[in-house]
Motif scaffolding. Sequence first.
Motif, PDB file in Angstrom:
ATOM      1  N   MET A  98       0.819  -1.209   0.000  1.00  0.00           N
ATOM      2  CA  MET A  98       0.000   0.000   0.000  1.00  0.00           C
ATOM      3  C   MET A  98       0.858   1.267   0.000  1.00  0.00           C
ATOM      4  SD  MET A  98      -3.104  -1.077   2.574  1.00  0.00           S
ATOM      5  CE  MET A  98      -2.084  -1.856   3.824  1.00  0.00           C
ATOM      6  N   ASN A  99       0.443   2.239  -0.814  1.00  0.00           N
ATOM      7  CA  ASN A  99       1.083   3.560  -0.913  1.00  0.00           C
ATOM      8  C   ASN A  99       2.527   3.501  -1.395  1.00  0.00           C
ATOM      9  OD1 ASN A  99      -1.113   5.266  -0.156  1.00  0.00           O
ATOM     10  ND2 ASN A  99      -0.828   4.626   1.959  1.00  0.00           N
ATOM     11  N   THR A 100       2.902   2.428  -2.023  1.00  0.00           N
ATOM     12  CA  THR A 100       4.219   2.329  -2.648  1.00  0.00           C
ATOM     13  C   THR A 100       4.231   3.118  -3.953  1.00  0.00           C
ATOM     14  OG1 THR A 100       4.847   0.227  -1.659  1.00  0.00           O
ATOM     15  CG2 THR A 100       5.740   0.675  -3.825  1.00  0.00           C
ATOM     16  N   VAL A 101       5.394   3.662  -4.317  1.00  0.00           N
ATOM     17  CA  VAL A 101       5.586   4.353  -5.589  1.00  0.00           C
ATOM     18  C   VAL A 101       6.695   3.636  -6.350  1.00  0.00           C
ATOM     19  CG1 VAL A 101       6.224   6.502  -6.729  1.00  0.00           C
ATOM     20  CG2 VAL A 101       4.836   6.567  -4.645  1.00  0.00           C
ATOM     21  N   ALA A 116       4.975  -1.901   2.080  1.00  0.00           N
ATOM     22  CA  ALA A 116       4.135  -0.708   2.046  1.00  0.00           C
ATOM     23  C   ALA A 116       4.974   0.557   2.179  1.00  0.00           C
ATOM     24  CB  ALA A 116       3.106  -0.773   3.170  1.00  0.00           C
ATOM     25  N   MET A 117       4.599   1.592   1.440  1.00  0.00           N
ATOM     26  CA  MET A 117       5.187   2.930   1.467  1.00  0.00           C
ATOM     27  C   MET A 117       6.646   2.956   0.994  1.00  0.00           C
ATOM     28  SD  MET A 117       3.419   4.560   4.880  1.00  0.00           S
ATOM     29  CE  MET A 117       3.834   6.243   4.397  1.00  0.00           C
ATOM     30  N   SER A 118       7.030   1.965   0.218  1.00  0.00           N
ATOM     31  CA  SER A 118       8.380   1.969  -0.354  1.00  0.00           C
ATOM     32  C   SER A 118       8.425   2.893  -1.572  1.00  0.00           C
ATOM     33  CB  SER A 118       8.787   0.558  -0.778  1.00  0.00           C
ATOM     34  OG  SER A 118       8.876  -0.295   0.347  1.00  0.00           O
ATOM     35  N   PHE A 119       9.638   3.359  -1.897  1.00  0.00           N
ATOM     36  CA  PHE A 119       9.851   4.166  -3.099  1.00  0.00           C
ATOM     37  C   PHE A 119      10.920   3.476  -3.934  1.00  0.00           C
ATOM     38  CE2 PHE A 119      12.132   7.450  -5.505  1.00  0.00           C
ATOM     39  CZ  PHE A 119      11.076   7.995  -6.223  1.00  0.00           C
ATOM     40  N   VAL A 120      10.503   2.973  -5.103  1.00  0.00           N
ATOM     41  CA  VAL A 120      11.417   2.277  -6.007  1.00  0.00           C
ATOM     42  C   VAL A 120      11.827   3.259  -7.100  1.00  0.00           C
ATOM     43  CG1 VAL A 120      11.711   0.319  -7.569  1.00  0.00           C
ATOM     44  CG2 VAL A 120      10.312   0.068  -5.501  1.00  0.00           C
TER      45      VAL A 120
END
Length: 207
Positions: A98-101, A116-120
């Motif tokens: 959830m809320n990952t970009v 969740a909430m990771s930035f790749v």
Amino acid sequence: MIYSFKGYTPVVHESSFVHPLAAVTGNVIIGKNCYIGPGAAIRGDWGQIILEDGVNVQENCTVHMFPGKSITLKESAHVGHGAIIHGANLGRNCLIGMNTVIMDDAEIGDESIIGAMSFVKAETKIPKRSLVVGNPAKVIKQVSDDMIAWKTKGTQLYQQLPADCHESLIEVEPLREVPQHMKIQEDVYKTLREHFLRRQESHSKKS
């Protein structure tokens, strides 16, 4: 809602379900048993977006790209609430928290799990079966057989959801009082809950 754009009309298999409050635009191909939740936006205006069989794109997700690119979400990819997939390709049976970009030209390997909430970052290549967390996201370990089995069980619920929505989802006026003997949907999640409990029990025995 389904929108044609510059002559490109989305293709959605009849077994899949696109919520009326989602927006699917242009050159989008959606395979079998896919679920697109309310508030999701899948914009194939600047390039082609393919969702293979069994993919779910949950509530308030965005799938888009820079002009001239095309992307694929492979079979059974699972995109959690609020995630953004921008010009990235997702591997088979992966989980996007959830809320990952996930940014342009990133490649997520088969059966990987992105927390969740990771930035790749753009152009990141995630090997298959990787567990990834953080901002910027990093691989912290390999996904175990038990973890991917748990993920697969959860995705199977979303693969059943399109048929359930076609059968029973209707727009209604709300009730004004809670009905007597109102049931809770516990049995729906029995399989997933039992698997989670077995997983906890297995970890307890090892420790």
